[in-house]
Design a protein around this motif. Structure first.
Motif, PDB file in Angstrom:
ATOM      1  N   LYS A 149       0.833  -1.205   0.000  1.00  0.00           N
ATOM      2  CA  LYS A 149       0.000   0.000   0.000  1.00  0.00           C
ATOM      3  C   LYS A 149       0.864   1.250   0.000  1.00  0.00           C
ATOM      4  O   LYS A 149       1.923   1.278   0.619  1.00  0.00           O
ATOM      5  N   GLY A 150       0.356   2.280  -0.684  1.00  0.00           N
ATOM      6  CA  GLY A 150       1.065   3.550  -0.680  1.00  0.00           C
ATOM      7  C   GLY A 150       1.384   4.029  -2.080  1.00  0.00           C
ATOM      8  O   GLY A 150       1.107   3.344  -3.067  1.00  0.00           O
ATOM      9  N   PRO A 151       1.980   5.207  -2.172  1.00  0.00           N
ATOM     10  CA  PRO A 151       2.311   5.774  -3.485  1.00  0.00           C
ATOM     11  C   PRO A 151       3.448   5.011  -4.155  1.00  0.00           C
ATOM     12  O   PRO A 151       4.220   4.310  -3.492  1.00  0.00           O
ATOM     13  N   VAL A 152       3.553   5.147  -5.450  1.00  0.00           N
ATOM     14  CA  VAL A 152       4.629   4.510  -6.210  1.00  0.00           C
ATOM     15  C   VAL A 152       5.958   5.217  -5.940  1.00  0.00           C
ATOM     16  O   VAL A 152       6.984   4.574  -5.750  1.00  0.00           O
ATOM     17  N   PHE A 153       5.896   6.555  -5.893  1.00  0.00           N
ATOM     18  CA  PHE A 153       7.118   7.339  -5.747  1.00  0.00           C
ATOM     19  C   PHE A 153       7.315   7.838  -4.315  1.00  0.00           C
ATOM     20  O   PHE A 153       6.364   8.064  -3.583  1.00  0.00           O
ATOM     21  N   PHE A 154       8.569   7.997  -3.977  1.00  0.00           N
ATOM     22  CA  PHE A 154       8.981   8.570  -2.706  1.00  0.00           C
ATOM     23  C   PHE A 154       9.760   9.837  -3.030  1.00  0.00           C
ATOM     24  O   PHE A 154      10.647   9.822  -3.891  1.00  0.00           O
ATOM     25  N   LYS A 155       9.418  10.936  -2.395  1.00  0.00           N
ATOM     26  CA  LYS A 155      10.125  12.199  -2.614  1.00  0.00           C
ATOM     27  C   LYS A 155      10.866  12.578  -1.333  1.00  0.00           C
ATOM     28  O   LYS A 155      10.337  12.417  -0.240  1.00  0.00           O
ATOM     29  N   GLN A 156      12.076  13.085  -1.516  1.00  0.00           N
ATOM     30  CA  GLN A 156      12.902  13.429  -0.357  1.00  0.00           C
ATOM     31  C   GLN A 156      13.676  14.717  -0.623  1.00  0.00           C
ATOM     32  O   GLN A 156      14.202  14.920  -1.715  1.00  0.00           O
ATOM     33  N   LYS A 157      13.742  15.561   0.396  1.00  0.00           N
ATOM     34  CA  LYS A 157      14.471  16.825   0.289  1.00  0.00           C
ATOM     35  C   LYS A 157      15.975  16.563   0.318  1.00  0.00           C
ATOM     36  O   LYS A 157      16.474  15.896   1.214  1.00  0.00           O
ATOM     37  N   ARG A 158      16.666  17.094  -0.689  1.00  0.00           N
ATOM     38  CA  ARG A 158      18.112  16.906  -0.793  1.00  0.00           C
ATOM     39  C   ARG A 158      18.805  18.226  -1.119  1.00  0.00           C
ATOM     40  O   ARG A 158      18.199  19.140  -1.667  1.00  0.00           O
ATOM     41  N   TYR A 159      20.093  18.279  -0.798  1.00  0.00           N
ATOM     42  CA  TYR A 159      20.924  19.411  -1.184  1.00  0.00           C
ATOM     43  C   TYR A 159      21.308  19.276  -2.656  1.00  0.00           C
ATOM     44  O   TYR A 159      21.811  18.224  -3.079  1.00  0.00           O
ATOM     45  N   GLY A 160      21.119  20.348  -3.433  1.00  0.00           N
ATOM     46  CA  GLY A 160      21.553  20.374  -4.813  1.00  0.00           C
ATOM     47  C   GLY A 160      22.789  21.237  -4.975  1.00  0.00           C
ATOM     48  O   GLY A 160      23.506  21.523  -4.013  1.00  0.00           O
ATOM     49  N   ARG A 161      23.029  21.676  -6.192  1.00  0.00           N
ATOM     50  CA  ARG A 161      24.182  22.520  -6.484  1.00  0.00           C
ATOM     51  C   ARG A 161      24.091  23.831  -5.693  1.00  0.00           C
ATOM     52  O   ARG A 161      23.012  24.398  -5.536  1.00  0.00           O
ATOM     53  N   ASN A 162      25.210  24.292  -5.199  1.00  0.00           N
ATOM     54  CA  ASN A 162      25.283  25.514  -4.381  1.00  0.00           C
ATOM     55  C   ASN A 162      24.371  25.454  -3.162  1.00  0.00           C
ATOM     56  O   ASN A 162      23.860  26.479  -2.694  1.00  0.00           O
ATOM     57  N   ASN A 214      19.493  16.748   6.065  1.00  0.00           N
ATOM     58  CA  ASN A 214      20.080  16.942   7.403  1.00  0.00           C
ATOM     59  C   ASN A 214      21.544  16.521   7.477  1.00  0.00           C
ATOM     60  O   ASN A 214      22.105  16.437   8.561  1.00  0.00           O
ATOM     61  N   GLN A 215      22.174  16.286   6.324  1.00  0.00           N
ATOM     62  CA  GLN A 215      23.582  15.882   6.327  1.00  0.00           C
ATOM     63  C   GLN A 215      24.498  17.103   6.245  1.00  0.00           C
ATOM     64  O   GLN A 215      25.323  17.237   5.343  1.00  0.00           O
ATOM     65  N   ASP A 216      24.359  17.974   7.215  1.00  0.00           N
ATOM     66  CA  ASP A 216      25.180  19.195   7.244  1.00  0.00           C
ATOM     67  C   ASP A 216      26.667  18.883   7.388  1.00  0.00           C
ATOM     68  O   ASP A 216      27.521  19.651   6.935  1.00  0.00           O
ATOM     69  N   ASP A 217      26.979  17.738   8.005  1.00  0.00           N
ATOM     70  CA  ASP A 217      28.388  17.347   8.155  1.00  0.00           C
ATOM     71  C   ASP A 217      29.016  17.047   6.798  1.00  0.00           C
ATOM     72  O   ASP A 217      30.144  17.457   6.525  1.00  0.00           O
TER      73      ASP A 217
END
Length: 196
Positions: free
Chosen positions: A37-50, A119-122
């Motif tokens: 059960k649930g959506p097909v896709f998973f979306k996650q916030k990530r750091y991009g360029r700059n 949250n991977q600021d390190d």
């Protein structure tokens, strides 16, 4: 200069390979939907360029009751939250296939430092030492063919910095071939380890 060529190559390769990834993606989407059960896709916030945030796409590989906004490697028992189909998708890296959307939208390159979790600021701080935050993030990168999940943060960032210095067509092709080999052999995936 190479960055403009790199973007054109990314688009051409993704479009040229669409007869392969499109039917495979549709089949996997049906499989994900039919088996849990649930959506097909998973979306996650990530750091991009700059260090700009964007939403990365993946095939959902976990049950819907998995803790929200907790990276897999920080869960006490990650395997308990991963679906049977999800285990296969992660082991083969096919959960990453929907990121062709991110590539076409210009948020992701085929090759570059793997986008850090929100949250991977390190990792972001380590990459800053090498200038690796200033280049496009990628579907795969130098760190992915040299250890992936098994690498500690400082080593991963050093490889990202090496890529930033040496970035070019032939290195990109070498990384893409190495990634394909690792995906087929299932190398470097370690649930509960340092994380993607």
């Amino acid at each position: 200069m190479y960055l403009h060529v790199k973007r054109a190559i990314d688009i051409l390769l993704v479009l040229a390979l669409s007869p392969l990834w499109l039917p495979l993606g549709l089949a996997l989407a049906v499989l994900v939907k039919a088996t849990s059960k649930g959506p097909v896709f998973f979306k996650q916030k990530r750091y991009g360029r700059n260090c700009k945030f964007f939403m990365i796409y993946k095939f959902r590989s976990m049950y819907t009751d998995a803790p929200k906004d907790v990276p897999t490697h920080l869960l006490q028992n990650p395997a308990a939250f991963i679906t049977p189909v999800g285990r296969f998708l992660r082991k083969s890296s096919l959960d990453e296939l929907p990121q062709v959307i991110n590539i076409l939208e210009g948020e992701l390159a085929l090759v570059g430092p793997r986008p850090a979790l929100w949250n991977q600021d390190d990792l972001i701080a380590e990459r800053e030492k090498y200038g690796a935050n200033a280049i496009p993030v990628g579907l795969t990168g130098l760190a992915q063919i040299r250890g992936r999940d098994e690498l500690p943060i400082d080593v991963k960032a050093a490889y990202d910095g090496e890529y930033a210095r040496r970035m070019g067509f032939f290195l990109d092709m070498r990384i893409l071939v190495g990634t394909a080999v690792n995906a087929v052999l299932g190398r470097g995936v370690m649930e509960g380890g340092p994380g993607k």
